[in-house]
Each structure stands twice: as structure tokens, then as C-alpha cells.
Design a protein around this motif. Structure first.
Motif, PDB file in Angstrom:
ATOM      1  N   GLU A   1      10.643   4.992   1.468  1.00  0.00           N
ATOM      2  CA  GLU A   1       9.815   5.866   2.023  1.00  0.00           C
ATOM      3  C   GLU A   1       8.528   5.572   1.483  1.00  0.00           C
ATOM      4  OE1 GLU A   1       8.104   8.190   4.373  1.00  0.00           O
ATOM      5  OE2 GLU A   1      10.224   7.905   4.577  1.00  0.00           O
ATOM      6  N   LEU A   2       8.400   5.218   0.318  1.00  0.00           N
ATOM      7  CA  LEU A   2       7.018   4.687  -0.330  1.00  0.00           C
ATOM      8  C   LEU A   2       6.223   3.603   0.481  1.00  0.00           C
ATOM      9  CD1 LEU A   2       4.795   4.859  -2.465  1.00  0.00           C
ATOM     10  CD2 LEU A   2       6.164   3.503  -4.062  1.00  0.00           C
ATOM     11  N   ASP A   3       7.152   2.461   0.640  1.00  0.00           N
ATOM     12  CA  ASP A   3       6.722   1.556   1.651  1.00  0.00           C
ATOM     13  C   ASP A   3       6.090   1.870   2.850  1.00  0.00           C
ATOM     14  OD1 ASP A   3       7.561  -0.428  -0.252  1.00  0.00           O
ATOM     15  OD2 ASP A   3       9.609  -0.515   0.657  1.00  0.00           O
ATOM     16  N   HIS A   4       7.120   2.909   3.678  1.00  0.00           N
ATOM     17  CA  HIS A   4       6.622   3.182   4.872  1.00  0.00           C
ATOM     18  C   HIS A   4       5.250   4.068   4.622  1.00  0.00           C
ATOM     19  CE1 HIS A   4      10.067   2.117   7.126  1.00  0.00           C
ATOM     20  NE2 HIS A   4      10.838   2.706   6.358  1.00  0.00           N
ATOM     21  N   ALA A   5       5.124   4.707   3.614  1.00  0.00           N
ATOM     22  CA  ALA A   5       3.931   5.572   3.303  1.00  0.00           C
ATOM     23  C   ALA A   5       2.669   4.614   3.142  1.00  0.00           C
ATOM     24  CB  ALA A   5       4.097   6.572   2.019  1.00  0.00           C
ATOM     25  N   LEU A   6       3.028   3.540   2.482  1.00  0.00           N
ATOM     26  CA  LEU A   6       1.790   2.601   2.149  1.00  0.00           C
ATOM     27  C   LEU A   6       1.234   2.027   3.356  1.00  0.00           C
ATOM     28  CD1 LEU A   6       3.135   0.774  -1.093  1.00  0.00           C
ATOM     29  CD2 LEU A   6       1.093   2.295  -0.904  1.00  0.00           C
ATOM     30  N   VAL A   7       2.192   1.811   4.452  1.00  0.00           N
ATOM     31  CA  VAL A   7       1.903   1.121   5.735  1.00  0.00           C
ATOM     32  C   VAL A   7       1.155   2.304   6.533  1.00  0.00           C
ATOM     33  CG1 VAL A   7       2.567   0.257   7.821  1.00  0.00           C
ATOM     34  CG2 VAL A   7       3.776  -0.784   5.683  1.00  0.00           C
ATOM     35  N   ARG A   8       1.747   3.368   6.529  1.00  0.00           N
ATOM     36  CA  ARG A   8       1.156   4.359   7.394  1.00  0.00           C
ATOM     37  C   ARG A   8      -0.265   4.966   6.785  1.00  0.00           C
ATOM     38  NH1 ARG A   8       5.344   7.389   6.812  1.00  0.00           N
ATOM     39  NH2 ARG A   8       4.782   8.463   4.945  1.00  0.00           N
ATOM     40  N   ASP A   9      -0.574   4.705   5.566  1.00  0.00           N
ATOM     41  CA  ASP A   9      -1.816   5.220   4.895  1.00  0.00           C
ATOM     42  C   ASP A   9      -2.899   4.081   5.100  1.00  0.00           C
ATOM     43  OD1 ASP A   9      -0.777   7.346   4.091  1.00  0.00           O
ATOM     44  OD2 ASP A   9      -0.612   7.019   1.953  1.00  0.00           O
ATOM     45  N   ARG A  10      -2.234   3.032   5.765  1.00  0.00           N
ATOM     46  CA  ARG A  10      -3.492   1.737   5.979  1.00  0.00           C
ATOM     47  C   ARG A  10      -3.335   1.115   7.500  1.00  0.00           C
ATOM     48  NH1 ARG A  10      -1.199   1.057   0.794  1.00  0.00           N
ATOM     49  NH2 ARG A  10      -2.584   0.451  -0.829  1.00  0.00           N
ATOM     50  N   LEU A  11      -2.932   2.107   8.408  1.00  0.00           N
ATOM     51  CA  LEU A  11      -2.784   1.822   9.686  1.00  0.00           C
ATOM     52  C   LEU A  11      -4.417   1.582  10.208  1.00  0.00           C
ATOM     53  CD1 LEU A  11      -0.046   3.600  11.304  1.00  0.00           C
ATOM     54  CD2 LEU A  11      -0.244   1.180  10.747  1.00  0.00           C
ATOM     55  N   ASP A  12      -5.287   2.458   9.610  1.00  0.00           N
ATOM     56  CA  ASP A  12      -6.709   2.314   9.782  1.00  0.00           C
ATOM     57  C   ASP A  12      -7.121   0.949   9.530  1.00  0.00           C
ATOM     58  OD1 ASP A  12      -6.461   3.308   7.521  1.00  0.00           O
ATOM     59  OD2 ASP A  12      -8.193   4.031   7.165  1.00  0.00           O
ATOM     60  N   VAL A  13      -6.873   0.501   8.468  1.00  0.00           N
ATOM     61  CA  VAL A  13      -7.605  -0.801   7.999  1.00  0.00           C
ATOM     62  C   VAL A  13      -6.923  -1.689   8.849  1.00  0.00           C
ATOM     63  CG1 VAL A  13      -7.527  -2.206   6.104  1.00  0.00           C
ATOM     64  CG2 VAL A  13      -7.542   0.110   5.394  1.00  0.00           C
ATOM     65  N   LEU A  14      -5.498  -1.958   9.296  1.00  0.00           N
ATOM     66  CA  LEU A  14      -4.925  -2.632  10.032  1.00  0.00           C
ATOM     67  C   LEU A  14      -5.720  -2.772  11.526  1.00  0.00           C
ATOM     68  CD1 LEU A  14      -1.061  -2.137   9.507  1.00  0.00           C
ATOM     69  CD2 LEU A  14      -2.659  -4.285   8.983  1.00  0.00           C
ATOM     70  N   GLY A  15      -6.189  -1.673  11.946  1.00  0.00           N
ATOM     71  CA  GLY A  15      -6.807  -1.377  13.112  1.00  0.00           C
ATOM     72  C   GLY A  15      -8.308  -2.122  13.041  1.00  0.00           C
ATOM     73  N   VAL A  16      -9.036  -1.938  11.954  1.00  0.00           N
ATOM     74  CA  VAL A  16     -10.182  -2.571  11.751  1.00  0.00           C
ATOM     75  C   VAL A  16     -10.153  -4.171  11.546  1.00  0.00           C
ATOM     76  CG1 VAL A  16     -11.495  -0.601  10.958  1.00  0.00           C
ATOM     77  CG2 VAL A  16     -10.664  -2.256   9.289  1.00  0.00           C
ATOM     78  N   ILE A  17      -9.003  -4.581  11.048  1.00  0.00           N
ATOM     79  CA  ILE A  17      -8.714  -6.305  10.958  1.00  0.00           C
ATOM     80  C   ILE A  17      -8.444  -6.497  12.154  1.00  0.00           C
ATOM     81  CG2 ILE A  17      -7.279  -7.771  10.225  1.00  0.00           C
ATOM     82  CD1 ILE A  17      -6.735  -5.992   7.407  1.00  0.00           C
ATOM     83  N   ALA A  18      -7.622  -6.127  13.145  1.00  0.00           N
ATOM     84  CA  ALA A  18      -7.394  -6.508  14.387  1.00  0.00           C
ATOM     85  C   ALA A  18      -8.797  -6.350  15.169  1.00  0.00           C
ATOM     86  CB  ALA A  18      -6.252  -5.442  15.289  1.00  0.00           C
TER      87      ALA A  18
END
Length: 167
Positions: free
Chosen positions: A27-44
């Protein structure tokens, strides 16, 4: 369908070096990804901008299959210079910002520079018997790219120093 010792049936391709325990996420792994989706968006978004600029450079400055790929050389050297400049400002001058490095550094400049194309173009030059050009392009790009990163950081430092002494 195969099986993995001690883990039951496996569907699809099997990598003998990877076990199901290697790919389980918490669940921690999923939370880390979920909390960084905005960063993935700006990278894209940045990557789309950088890749479009690189594509445009290649269209505006085409090269023959057995000639020097000047557009790729230029975007890689310019991108490395800008990366050196950016990293100086991000690490030494500007306050931390969540999106600056991901958008500009990873996204725009990561999409703009293209060392995979550089490798493919080197291979193409070799395939066309242009060994001398290929080796010059191979070594020259690396030397110029590293020099450009250093130059970008030095220019950033000089501009920042001038800005501080002039205020």
C-alpha cells in the motif's frame, strides 16, 4: 502456461530472475505513486514539448544517411548546455519548487535531447561505410555534450554572480 517453483502457475513470459515476490507492491508503494501523479503529469507535458522541438529540428535540418546528423548533434549539445544551466539554478540559486526540475529537466530537456537517436545514427553511419564520420560523431558528441553541461553551469554561475553584485 508455465510454473515458477514454489509459486504456482505463471501466465505469459517468464523471467527466471524475477519471482512474484519481486513484483508485489505494498500500500505504501501505491501511495508513493498516487502522491506523485502530478509530477508524472508535468514530466509528460514537458516531454511532449521537448520531443516536438527535437522533431522540428530534425525536419528543419535533415541529413543524408551517410552524412553528419547535425540536427541531432545540435539538439544534444544545446540540451546539455541548458541542462547544466538549469541544474545550477535549481540547486544553487532558486528556492525548491516541486515542478521545475521534473518539467524542465526530465520532461522538456529529456524529450529534447536524444542519445538513442545519436546511437542509431552512429550505427547508420557505420552501416554506410562512413567509419571516420561515425567515430568523429560518436566521440565529438560526447565531448561537446559534457563540455556543454560544464559551460551551462559556468554561465549560470557568472550570470548569478553578476546579478548579485549589481543589486
Amino acid at each position: 502456461m508455465g510454473s515458477h517453483p514454489g509459486h504456482g502457475p505463471v501466465h505469459g513470459p517468464v523471467d527466471p530472475d524475477v519471482t512474484p515476490d519481486d513484483v508485489r507492491t505494498s500500500e505504501l508503494d501505491h501511495a508513493l505513486v498516487r502522491d506523485r501523479l502530478d509530477v508524472l503529469g508535468v514530466i509528460a507535458a514537458g516531454g511532449a514539448v521537448g520531443a516536438a522541438a527535437r522533431y522540428a529540428a530534425g525536419e528543419l535540418w535533415p541529413h543524408a544517411a551517410d552524412g553528419v546528423p547535425w540536427a541531432t548533434l545540435a539538439v544534444n549539445v544545446i540540451g546539455c548546455f541548458l541542462l547544466g544551466l538549469l541544474m545550477f539554478y535549481v540547486t544553487d540559486v532558486w528556492p525548491p519548487r516541486r515542478y521545475v526540475r521534473p518539467f524542465l529537466g526530465v520532461g522538456v530537456l529529456g524529450g529534447f535531447t536524444t542519445f538513442s537517436t545519436y546511437a542509431l545514427e552512429t550505427r547508420a553511419l557505420l552501416a554506410h561505410g562512413q567509419v571516420g564520420i561515425a567515430l568523429a560523431y560518436l566521440a565529438g558528441t560526447l565531448v561537446l555534450a559534457v563540455a556543454a553541461v560544464v559551460a551551462g553551469a559556468l554561465v549560470g554561475r557568472a550570470v548569478a554572480r553578476t546579478g548579485r553584485s549589481g543589486s
